[in-house]
Write an enzyme that holds these catalytic residues in place. Sequence first.
Site, PDB file in Angstrom:
ATOM      1  N   ARG A   1      64.899  31.252 -17.876  1.00 22.83           N
ATOM      2  CA  ARG A   1      63.543  30.710 -17.869  1.00 22.83           C
ATOM      3  C   ARG A   1      63.495  29.450 -17.006  1.00 22.83           C
ATOM      4  O   ARG A   1      64.527  28.922 -16.591  1.00 22.83           O
ATOM      5  CB  ARG A   1      63.138  30.379 -19.300  1.00 22.83           C
ATOM      6  CG  ARG A   1      63.398  31.492 -20.302  1.00 22.83           C
ATOM      7  CD  ARG A   1      62.279  32.497 -20.352  1.00 22.83           C
ATOM      8  NE  ARG A   1      61.114  31.913 -21.006  1.00 22.83           N
ATOM      9  CZ  ARG A   1      60.992  31.770 -22.318  1.00 22.83           C
ATOM     10  NH1 ARG A   1      61.967  32.159 -23.126  1.00 22.83           N
ATOM     11  NH2 ARG A   1      59.900  31.244 -22.835  1.00 22.83           N
TER      12      ARG A   1
ATOM     13  N   GLY B   1      54.401  39.021 -23.611  1.00 25.89           N
ATOM     14  CA  GLY B   1      54.969  38.081 -24.564  1.00 25.89           C
ATOM     15  C   GLY B   1      55.301  36.767 -23.889  1.00 25.89           C
ATOM     16  O   GLY B   1      55.058  36.580 -22.692  1.00 25.89           O
ATOM     17  N   CYS B   2      55.924  35.854 -24.629  1.00 23.56           N
ATOM     18  CA  CYS B   2      56.232  34.538 -24.067  1.00 23.56           C
ATOM     19  C   CYS B   2      57.351  34.608 -23.035  1.00 23.56           C
ATOM     20  O   CYS B   2      57.510  33.698 -22.230  1.00 23.56           O
ATOM     21  CB  CYS B   2      56.580  33.544 -25.173  1.00 23.56           C
ATOM     22  SG  CYS B   2      58.070  33.958 -26.087  1.00 23.56           S
ATOM     23  N   THR B   3      58.145  35.683 -23.043  1.00 24.71           N
ATOM     24  CA  THR B   3      59.229  35.814 -22.053  1.00 24.71           C
ATOM     25  C   THR B   3      58.872  36.772 -20.928  1.00 24.71           C
ATOM     26  O   THR B   3      59.686  37.017 -20.054  1.00 24.71           O
ATOM     27  CB  THR B   3      60.517  36.322 -22.729  1.00 24.71           C
ATOM     28  OG1 THR B   3      60.268  37.609 -23.311  1.00 24.71           O
ATOM     29  CG2 THR B   3      60.985  35.371 -23.804  1.00 24.71           C
ATOM     30  N   GLY B   4      57.663  37.353 -20.967  1.00 27.85           N
ATOM     31  CA  GLY B   4      57.275  38.285 -19.916  1.00 27.85           C
ATOM     32  C   GLY B   4      56.677  39.555 -20.498  1.00 27.85           C
ATOM     33  O   GLY B   4      56.274  39.597 -21.667  1.00 27.85           O
TER      34      GLY B   4
END
Length: 390
Positions: free
Chosen positions: A202, A357-360
Amino acid sequence: MSEKQVNQIIGKIFDQLADTLATGEYGNKPRIGITSMGSEHGEENIIEAALKAQKSGIEVTLIGSQTKEGVKLSKVETEEETHKRMEQLLNSKEIDGAVTMHYPFPIGVSTVGRIITPGKGKEMFIATTTGTSSTDKVEGMVKNAIYGIITAKACGIKNPTIGILNIDGARQTEIALKKLKDQGYDIAFAESQRADGGCIMRGNDLLMGSCDVMVMDSLTGNLMIKIFSSYTTGGSYESIGYGYGPGIGENFDKLIMIISRASGAPLVEGAIKYAAELVKGNCLEISKEEFAKANKAGLKEILNSLKTTKKEAVTEEIQAPKKEVVTSQISGIEIMDLEDAVKALWKKGIYAESGMGCTGPIILVNEAKTNEAIKALADAEFISKEKVDC
């Protein structure tokens, strides 16, 4: 032997002793050439860097129109002549490596930058920052990982950890690299310092230096190296780090380092020291060894498969199965593949929806069908097979 020759030998011995006292090392100095014309900060900027770098036991040759006492000059009259002279010095072995502000590397060669991360002051290699490893993005990023490993090993990191920046192509790069590892090429994958872990890095990991080598495409890498080297100066003067790094590629047999026209003396000094470290670390020999190992593990076949077996878009009309409650998230899918992955699950009779989502990108399925969906996606190469065992 004449008296003059004896005096020359004695003088050389005393020079070596002086260098040993100054640097703690004994032996021949790395000989680094640097083109000094074309800098936005003038030739004086490059000369200042050369003078400072020489204090670290490096023999610097300026390729330009002027110098100062104590720095060797290979004089040229125009900027256009500098690369021709630089190549002559490299081919004749008068210098071991070169630093320059731009260079037309062939396709297949790109540069591995080196930065100091602001979070913890940790050094990290950016693979890659200029040049084109491949015209295919994922193939290029797979190659960039090998290039980063070569460079890090030449700088003394025996088992460098690899992270892949969370950009388009990252998941397919992960699948290809893990396949290469399974087939015998030793890759140490880093873990993100964010709670979800994994080798997909990230933005926070960039700042913290969560891996030794951060893999990305060279356009993204070029942006990163510029930001990290000049974020304290407003952009016009690159002051921090080691520059854009050496051009690495299979069968590329010259050590040519890149800096920018905006690079200031502190960074240029760092680039010269980086070049010297690669000379001492036998970068070109390590490159041959690593490519031999990677090719033995099937690198070329994996790269060819990226071109010839790319998943075709699902063009047939597929009806969604009966709608279900979907609370289980499956991550690791490329954004461009997301809708095709959903349809692939529908085709298997698994109801799925796409989301972010928050990661992709994520796929949402019913909790009871999570394992079945993961296996189907892995079999179709939408995600890494490692997830099947999770």
